[in-house]
Design a protein around this motif. Structure first.
Motif, short mmCIF file in Angstrom:
data_model
loop_
_atom_site.label_atom_id
_atom_site.label_comp_id
_atom_site.label_asym_id
_atom_site.label_seq_id
_atom_site.Cartn_x
_atom_site.Cartn_y
_atom_site.Cartn_z
N THR A 1 -14.42 52.57 -33.58
CA THR A 1 -13.31 53.50 -33.32
C THR A 1 -12.14 52.77 -32.66
OG1 THR A 1 -14.98 55.20 -33.04
CG2 THR A 1 -12.74 55.77 -32.39
N HIS B 1 -12.20 56.74 -20.91
CA HIS B 1 -12.67 55.37 -20.62
C HIS B 1 -14.14 55.21 -21.02
CE1 HIS B 1 -14.21 56.31 -16.25
NE2 HIS B 1 -14.46 57.28 -17.09
N SER B 2 -14.49 55.77 -22.18
CA SER B 2 -15.89 55.63 -22.61
C SER B 2 -16.15 54.22 -23.13
CB SER B 2 -16.20 56.65 -23.71
OG SER B 2 -15.56 56.28 -24.90
N ILE C 1 -17.51 53.52 -25.90
CA ILE C 1 -17.32 53.35 -27.34
C ILE C 1 -15.85 53.38 -27.76
CG2 ILE C 1 -19.63 54.24 -27.91
CD1 ILE C 1 -18.24 56.67 -29.14
N HIS D 1 -8.52 58.67 -16.87
CA HIS D 1 -9.86 59.27 -17.03
C HIS D 1 -9.91 60.52 -16.18
CE1 HIS D 1 -10.10 57.09 -13.34
NE2 HIS D 1 -9.82 55.98 -14.01
N ILE D 2 -11.12 60.99 -15.95
CA ILE D 2 -11.26 62.25 -15.22
C ILE D 2 -10.65 62.15 -13.81
CG2 ILE D 2 -13.63 61.74 -14.42
CD1 ILE D 2 -12.44 65.17 -15.63
N SER E 1 -6.97 62.81 -13.96
CA SER E 1 -6.69 64.25 -14.11
C SER E 1 -6.91 64.98 -12.80
CB SER E 1 -7.60 64.87 -15.17
OG SER E 1 -7.08 64.63 -16.44
N ALA F 1 -8.70 59.85 -26.18
CA ALA F 1 -10.10 59.95 -26.66
C ALA F 1 -10.92 60.62 -25.57
CB ALA F 1 -10.64 58.57 -26.98
N VAL F 2 -10.83 61.93 -25.54
CA VAL F 2 -11.51 62.69 -24.49
C VAL F 2 -12.49 63.72 -25.07
CG1 VAL F 2 -11.17 64.35 -22.59
CG2 VAL F 2 -9.69 62.34 -22.76
N GLY F 3 -11.99 64.55 -25.97
CA GLY F 3 -12.83 65.63 -26.50
C GLY F 3 -12.55 66.95 -25.82
N LYS F 4 -11.25 67.18 -25.46
CA LYS F 4 -10.85 68.47 -24.88
C LYS F 4 -9.58 68.94 -25.58
CE LYS F 4 -13.05 68.11 -20.42
NZ LYS F 4 -12.99 67.65 -19.04
N VAL G 1 -7.72 60.57 -30.89
CA VAL G 1 -9.07 60.27 -31.37
C VAL G 1 -9.97 61.52 -31.26
CG1 VAL G 1 -11.06 58.72 -31.08
CG2 VAL G 1 -8.77 57.89 -30.58
N ILE H 1 -11.99 64.97 -31.27
CA ILE H 1 -12.42 65.90 -32.32
C ILE H 1 -12.99 67.11 -31.60
CG2 ILE H 1 -14.00 66.28 -34.26
CD1 ILE H 1 -14.11 63.26 -34.66
N GLY I 1 -10.58 59.25 -37.88
CA GLY I 1 -11.90 59.45 -38.48
C GLY I 1 -12.15 58.69 -39.77
N THR J 1 -12.72 54.94 -39.29
CA THR J 1 -13.87 54.44 -38.51
C THR J 1 -15.00 53.98 -39.42
OG1 THR J 1 -13.24 56.05 -36.85
CG2 THR J 1 -15.38 55.06 -36.58
P1 NDP Z 1 -17.02 60.60 -23.98
O1 NDP Z 1 -17.39 61.97 -23.57
O2 NDP Z 1 -17.99 59.50 -23.92
O3 NDP Z 1 -15.75 60.15 -23.13
C1 NDP Z 1 -14.70 61.03 -22.83
C2 NDP Z 1 -13.80 60.37 -21.83
O4 NDP Z 1 -12.81 61.31 -21.41
C3 NDP Z 1 -14.52 59.92 -20.56
O5 NDP Z 1 -13.98 58.69 -20.20
C4 NDP Z 1 -14.14 61.02 -19.55
O6 NDP Z 1 -14.11 60.54 -18.22
C5 NDP Z 1 -12.74 61.34 -20.00
N1 NDP Z 1 -12.32 62.66 -19.58
C6 NDP Z 1 -13.04 63.80 -19.55
N2 NDP Z 1 -12.27 64.84 -19.11
C7 NDP Z 1 -11.05 64.31 -18.87
C8 NDP Z 1 -9.84 64.85 -18.40
N3 NDP Z 1 -9.73 66.16 -18.08
N4 NDP Z 1 -8.79 64.03 -18.24
C9 NDP Z 1 -8.88 62.72 -18.53
N5 NDP Z 1 -10.00 62.14 -18.99
C10 NDP Z 1 -11.07 62.93 -19.15
O7 NDP Z 1 -16.43 60.73 -25.43
P2 NDP Z 1 -16.15 59.62 -26.57
O8 NDP Z 1 -15.33 58.52 -26.04
O9 NDP Z 1 -17.40 59.34 -27.26
O10 NDP Z 1 -15.27 60.51 -27.57
C11 NDP Z 1 -14.03 61.06 -27.16
C12 NDP Z 1 -13.53 61.97 -28.26
O11 NDP Z 1 -13.28 61.21 -29.42
C13 NDP Z 1 -14.51 63.07 -28.68
O12 NDP Z 1 -13.79 64.22 -29.05
C14 NDP Z 1 -15.19 62.47 -29.89
O13 NDP Z 1 -15.67 63.48 -30.77
C15 NDP Z 1 -14.04 61.72 -30.50
N6 NDP Z 1 -14.45 60.59 -31.33
C16 NDP Z 1 -13.88 60.48 -32.55
C17 NDP Z 1 -14.20 59.44 -33.38
C18 NDP Z 1 -13.51 59.33 -34.69
O14 NDP Z 1 -13.95 58.56 -35.53
N7 NDP Z 1 -12.42 60.03 -34.94
C19 NDP Z 1 -15.21 58.46 -33.01
C20 NDP Z 1 -15.67 58.59 -31.65
C21 NDP Z 1 -15.31 59.64 -30.86
P3 NDP Z 1 -15.47 60.61 -17.31
O15 NDP Z 1 -16.52 59.89 -18.11
O16 NDP Z 1 -15.10 59.87 -16.11
O17 NDP Z 1 -15.76 62.06 -17.15
#
Ligand code: NDP
Length: 281
Positions: free
Chosen positions: A139, A164-165, A167, A187-188, A191, A209-212, A230, A232, A263, A266
């Motif tokens: 990714t 900051h994941s 992956i 990162h969190i 925020s 790349a968060v997922g929110k 990034v 989804i 997507g 990747t």
């Molecule tokens: P993770 O859950 O592993 O990581 C999410 C990151 O976002 C963490 O570093 C987390 O910090 C941070 N985070 C959470 N809440 C907040 C916030 N309110 N403000 C700022 N940062 C925040 O997820 P992934 O990295 O695996 O994936 C992220 C997104 O990307 C997902 O939606 C996933 O589905 C998508 N994705 C898409 C791919 C593609 O091919 N298009 C491939 C891989 C992922 P903390 O850990 O400190 O809480």
């Protein structure tokens, strides 16, 4: 202000796939990707299906190993070790999510680094740190390909990565540093300190790349910025990213659609990693 240009992963992925077809033909035999799926998570099953389809279209043998949800971490590691020892297997991928009591990063540590086509083994992550890039997380690499497609010179650019994941965010930050971008990783904690908006507002390049869904407001985007989303997220019957697309597109110069941005690319990068691994082996 004109609407941003769409940064579509498919266009870049098709170019990569065309080159890969030729590379596969130059190998003595079809490369083999072993894919481990534990359980039957619907999103992982959908991802596996799309990987298998693309692999087949490129002449790659895609062997799916679907294992029971009840498997233990040690049993899964044993399975990985068997695939390591199988000389006919060129690459191994462990699909996520895994059951809660299995640690994904720990399992990845047991994949031979030269079969780790996702770039998750500490050796491969370490090589990225030293700029000796070999196999890079798919990714993160897909994001770099999209940036390259825009033609932007990253040297000295203000790049803000949100997330900051292991992956996505962390390997991406290293790849961007390699190109002499000025990288801020949010990162969190950012925020919670109420500072996310101020960092996003000054980003010439923003990667989220968060997922929110809706985490990044469209009016935070700097005029002319490149936005790579990034994330989804399923909202009702729609898939959306982390950035408010409609308002962001009025301010950005380039923006990825979700779905259709990172997507599609990747999986193409995964296949490229596999072919490069097969060539090196
Ligand atoms: P993770 O859950 O592993 O990581 C999410 C990151 O976002 C963490 O570093 C987390 O910090 C941070 N985070 C959470 N809440 C907040 C916030 N309110 N403000 C700022 N940062 C925040 O997820 P992934 O990295 O695996 O994936 C992220 C997104 O990307 C997902 O939606 C996933 O589905 C998508 N994705 C898409 C791919 C593609 O091919 N298009 C491939 C891989 C992922 P903390 O850990 O400190 O809480």
């Amino acid at each position: 202000m004109a609407l941003a240009k769409l940064l579509e992963g498919k266009i870049v992925a098709d170019r990569i796939k065309d080159k890969l077809k030729a590379s596969v033909l130059s190998l003595k035999q079809a490369p083999v990707l072993a894919s481990i799926l534990v359980g039957d998570d619907p999103s992982a099953m959908a991802y596996v299906k799309s990987q298998a389809k693309i692999a087949t279209s490129l002449g790659i043998t895609y062997n799916l190993h679907q294992l029971a949800e009840s498997i233990s971490e040690d049993e899964l590691i044993d399975f990985v070790l068997k695939l390591n020892a199988d000389v006919s297997v060129n690459g191994i991928i462990v699909q996520i999510p895994l059951p809660q009591d299995i640690n994904y990063m720990k399992v990845c540590e047991f994949i031979l680094p030269n079969k780790d086509v996702e770039g998750m083994h500490p050796t491969n992550i370490g090589k990225v740190l030293f700029g000796r890039v070999r196999i890079v997380a798919c990714t993160a690499n897909a994001v770099m390909e999209l940036l390259s497609f825009t033609g932007i010179d990253l040297y000295g650019k203000e790049v803000v990565v949100v997330g900051h994941s292991e992956i996505v965010g962390k390997p991406l930050a290293l790849l961007l540093l390699e190109k002499f971008a000025t990288v801020t990783v949010c990162h969190i904690g950012t925020s919670k300190a109420g500072k996310l908006e101020e960092h996003v507002r000054r980003a010439e390049i923003l990667i989220v790349a968060v997922g929110k869904a809706g985490l990044i407001k469209g009016d935070w985007i700097k005029e002319g910025a490149i936005v790579i989303d990034v994330g989804i997220n399923r909202v009702g019957d729609k898939i959306v990213g982390d950035v408010e697309f409609a308002t962001a597109a009025k301010r950005a110069s380039w923006i990825t659609p979700v779905p259709g941005g990172v997507g599609p690319l990747t999986v193409a990068i995964l296949m490229r990693n596999l072919i490069e691994a097969a060539q090196a082996q």
